[in-house]
Design a protein around this motif. Structure first.
Motif, PDB file in Angstrom:
ATOM      1  N   LYS A   1       8.446  11.048  67.811  1.00 39.02           N
ATOM      2  CA  LYS A   1       7.626  11.532  68.656  1.00 39.02           C
ATOM      3  C   LYS A   1       6.586  11.550  68.887  1.00 39.02           C
ATOM      4  O   LYS A   1       5.185  13.023  69.414  1.00 39.02           O
ATOM      5  N   PHE A   2       5.803  10.809  67.775  1.00 49.02           N
ATOM      6  CA  PHE A   2       4.199  10.148  68.092  1.00 49.02           C
ATOM      7  C   PHE A   2       3.492  10.425  69.247  1.00 49.02           C
ATOM      8  O   PHE A   2       4.785   9.482  70.272  1.00 49.02           O
ATOM      9  N   ALA A   3       2.684  10.619  69.920  1.00 47.52           N
ATOM     10  CA  ALA A   3       2.031  10.561  71.128  1.00 47.52           C
ATOM     11  C   ALA A   3       1.735   9.069  71.776  1.00 47.52           C
ATOM     12  O   ALA A   3       2.025   9.194  72.236  1.00 47.52           O
ATOM     13  N   VAL A   4       1.731   8.071  70.863  1.00 43.38           N
ATOM     14  CA  VAL A   4       0.867   6.667  70.782  1.00 43.38           C
ATOM     15  C   VAL A   4       2.363   5.716  70.534  1.00 43.38           C
ATOM     16  O   VAL A   4       2.995   5.838  69.667  1.00 43.38           O
ATOM     17  N   LEU A   5       2.749   4.750  71.547  1.00 42.75           N
ATOM     18  CA  LEU A   5       3.414   3.737  70.697  1.00 42.75           C
ATOM     19  C   LEU A   5       3.166   2.789  69.951  1.00 42.75           C
ATOM     20  O   LEU A   5       2.009   2.982  68.761  1.00 42.75           O
ATOM     21  N   THR A   6       4.385   3.088  68.645  1.00 41.83           N
ATOM     22  CA  THR A   6       4.001   2.725  66.670  1.00 41.83           C
ATOM     23  C   THR A   6       5.157   1.828  66.375  1.00 41.83           C
ATOM     24  O   THR A   6       6.242   1.909  67.737  1.00 41.83           O
ATOM     25  N   THR A   7       4.912   0.211  65.926  1.00 40.69           N
ATOM     26  CA  THR A   7       5.810  -0.229  65.569  1.00 40.69           C
ATOM     27  C   THR A   7       6.390   0.036  64.495  1.00 40.69           C
ATOM     28  O   THR A   7       7.037  -0.495  63.414  1.00 40.69           O
ATOM     29  N   ILE A   8       6.296   1.197  62.986  1.00 38.90           N
ATOM     30  CA  ILE A   8       6.369   1.731  62.618  1.00 38.90           C
ATOM     31  C   ILE A   8       7.342   2.676  61.885  1.00 38.90           C
ATOM     32  O   ILE A   8       7.642   3.702  63.011  1.00 38.90           O
ATOM     33  N   ARG A   9       8.218   1.707  60.746  1.00 35.93           N
ATOM     34  CA  ARG A   9       9.368   2.160  61.527  1.00 35.93           C
ATOM     35  C   ARG A   9       9.638   3.688  60.785  1.00 35.93           C
ATOM     36  O   ARG A   9      10.556   4.897  61.076  1.00 35.93           O
ATOM     37  N   ASP A  10       8.902   4.167  59.851  1.00 35.64           N
ATOM     38  CA  ASP A  10       9.111   5.579  59.341  1.00 35.64           C
ATOM     39  C   ASP A  10       7.965   6.724  60.421  1.00 35.64           C
ATOM     40  O   ASP A  10       8.152   7.583  60.343  1.00 35.64           O
ATOM     41  N   ARG A  11       7.751   6.122  61.389  1.00 36.95           N
ATOM     42  CA  ARG A  11       7.213   7.087  62.651  1.00 36.95           C
ATOM     43  C   ARG A  11       8.408   7.195  63.604  1.00 36.95           C
ATOM     44  O   ARG A  11       8.125   8.483  64.069  1.00 36.95           O
ATOM     45  N   TYR A  12       9.190   6.855  62.962  1.00 32.31           N
ATOM     46  CA  TYR A  12      10.801   7.034  63.808  1.00 32.31           C
ATOM     47  C   TYR A  12      11.488   8.270  63.428  1.00 32.31           C
ATOM     48  O   TYR A  12      12.107   7.966  62.779  1.00 32.31           O
ATOM     49  N   ASP A  13      11.864   8.896  64.314  1.00 30.11           N
ATOM     50  CA  ASP A  13      12.671  10.520  63.833  1.00 30.11           C
ATOM     51  C   ASP A  13      13.779  10.366  64.007  1.00 30.11           C
ATOM     52  O   ASP A  13      14.752  10.793  63.038  1.00 30.11           O
ATOM     53  N   TYR A  14      14.351   9.435  65.108  1.00 34.02           N
ATOM     54  CA  TYR A  14      15.664  10.087  64.912  1.00 34.02           C
ATOM     55  C   TYR A  14      16.272   8.236  65.136  1.00 34.02           C
ATOM     56  O   TYR A  14      16.088   7.413  65.519  1.00 34.02           O
ATOM     57  N   TRP A  15      17.435   8.318  64.757  1.00 33.77           N
ATOM     58  CA  TRP A  15      18.539   6.505  64.699  1.00 33.77           C
ATOM     59  C   TRP A  15      19.601   6.981  65.153  1.00 33.77           C
ATOM     60  O   TRP A  15      20.462   7.385  65.265  1.00 33.77           O
ATOM     61  N   GLY A  16      19.670   5.259  66.043  1.00 37.91           N
ATOM     62  CA  GLY A  16      20.881   5.412  66.343  1.00 37.91           C
ATOM     63  C   GLY A  16      22.054   4.935  65.005  1.00 37.91           C
ATOM     64  O   GLY A  16      21.494   4.425  63.995  1.00 37.91           O
ATOM     65  N   GLN A  17      23.184   4.270  65.436  1.00 40.56           N
ATOM     66  CA  GLN A  17      24.622   2.958  64.233  1.00 40.56           C
ATOM     67  C   GLN A  17      23.995   2.187  64.262  1.00 40.56           C
ATOM     68  O   GLN A  17      24.296   1.285  63.504  1.00 40.56           O
ATOM     69  N   GLY A  18      23.749   1.594  65.335  1.00 38.72           N
ATOM     70  CA  GLY A  18      22.971  -0.115  65.081  1.00 38.72           C
ATOM     71  C   GLY A  18      24.296  -0.812  66.376  1.00 38.72           C
ATOM     72  O   GLY A  18      25.843   0.256  66.168  1.00 38.72           O
ATOM     73  N   THR A  19      24.009  -2.018  66.843  1.00 41.11           N
ATOM     74  CA  THR A  19      24.984  -2.376  67.414  1.00 41.11           C
ATOM     75  C   THR A  19      24.566  -4.035  66.814  1.00 41.11           C
ATOM     76  O   THR A  19      23.254  -4.688  66.296  1.00 41.11           O
ATOM     77  N   GLN A  20      25.521  -4.849  66.754  1.00 45.63           N
ATOM     78  CA  GLN A  20      25.523  -6.568  66.169  1.00 45.63           C
ATOM     79  C   GLN A  20      25.506  -7.224  67.027  1.00 45.63           C
ATOM     80  O   GLN A  20      26.280  -6.878  67.707  1.00 45.63           O
ATOM     81  N   VAL A  21      24.717  -7.793  66.805  1.00 42.78           N
ATOM     82  CA  VAL A  21      24.528  -9.569  67.624  1.00 42.78           C
ATOM     83  C   VAL A  21      23.895 -10.459  66.751  1.00 42.78           C
ATOM     84  O   VAL A  21      23.587 -10.307  65.955  1.00 42.78           O
ATOM     85  N   THR A  22      25.036 -11.173  67.257  1.00 41.73           N
ATOM     86  CA  THR A  22      25.456 -12.865  66.619  1.00 41.73           C
ATOM     87  C   THR A  22      25.363 -13.583  67.436  1.00 41.73           C
ATOM     88  O   THR A  22      25.274 -14.278  68.698  1.00 41.73           O
ATOM     89  N   VAL A  23      24.359 -14.778  66.820  1.00 38.91           N
ATOM     90  CA  VAL A  23      23.829 -16.039  68.420  1.00 38.91           C
ATOM     91  C   VAL A  23      23.901 -17.306  67.653  1.00 38.91           C
ATOM     92  O   VAL A  23      24.291 -17.800  66.354  1.00 38.91           O
ATOM     93  N   SER A  24      24.506 -18.273  67.819  1.00 37.08           N
ATOM     94  CA  SER A  24      25.711 -18.762  67.338  1.00 37.08           C
ATOM     95  C   SER A  24      24.582 -20.446  67.435  1.00 37.08           C
ATOM     96  O   SER A  24      24.473 -20.043  68.225  1.00 37.08           O
ATOM     97  N   SER A  25      24.480 -21.101  66.792  1.00 30.72           N
ATOM     98  CA  SER A  25      24.326 -22.772  67.451  1.00 30.72           C
ATOM     99  C   SER A  25      24.698 -23.366  67.398  1.00 30.72           C
ATOM    100  O   SER A  25      26.026 -23.835  68.136  1.00 30.72           O
TER     101      SER A  25
END
Length: 124
Positions: A100-124
């Protein structure tokens, strides 16, 4: 209450590309700045990229600058993360988040809602 659902993760070889998508519902999407975070096993969840409410402002972690691109489509309530030139160190669970912050933020605690996540795996 905003619900976020990520998709598009998977297994890719180093140097490859993936496009993550995040579908939002339950709120006025254009009122939120949107971000992507990631969490590797045994590590803290870290900021990856953020996009402003209108889509005309972006911010990236130094580790992904020049390789990842965040974008949004307010008409479709979607946010995307295009990931190119992937490296094994990009392996993590990637989370979409709304702030909801009016400016872009990199701070995790300033994000109000989160998804469940998706796995990304990069093989060498």
């Amino acid at each position: 209450q905003v619900q976020l659902v990520e998709s598009g993760g998977g297994l890719v070889q180093a140097g490859g590309s993936l496009r993550l998508s995040c579908a939002a519902s339950g709120g006025t999407f254009s009122r939120y700045a949107m971000g992507w975070f990631r969490q590797a096993p045994g590590k803290e969840r870290e900021f990856v990229a953020a996009v402003s409410r209108s889509g005309d402002g972006t911010n990236y972690a130094d580790s992904v600058k020049g390789r990842f691109t965040i974008s949004r489509d307010n008409a479709k309530n979607m946010v995307y993360l295009q990931m190119n030139s992937l490296k094994p160190e990009d392996t993590a669970v990637y989370y979409c988040a709304a702030s909801k912050f009016a400016v872009l933020t990199t701070i995790r605690d300033r994000y109000d809602y989160w998804g469940q996540g998706t796995q990304v795996t990069v093989s060498s």
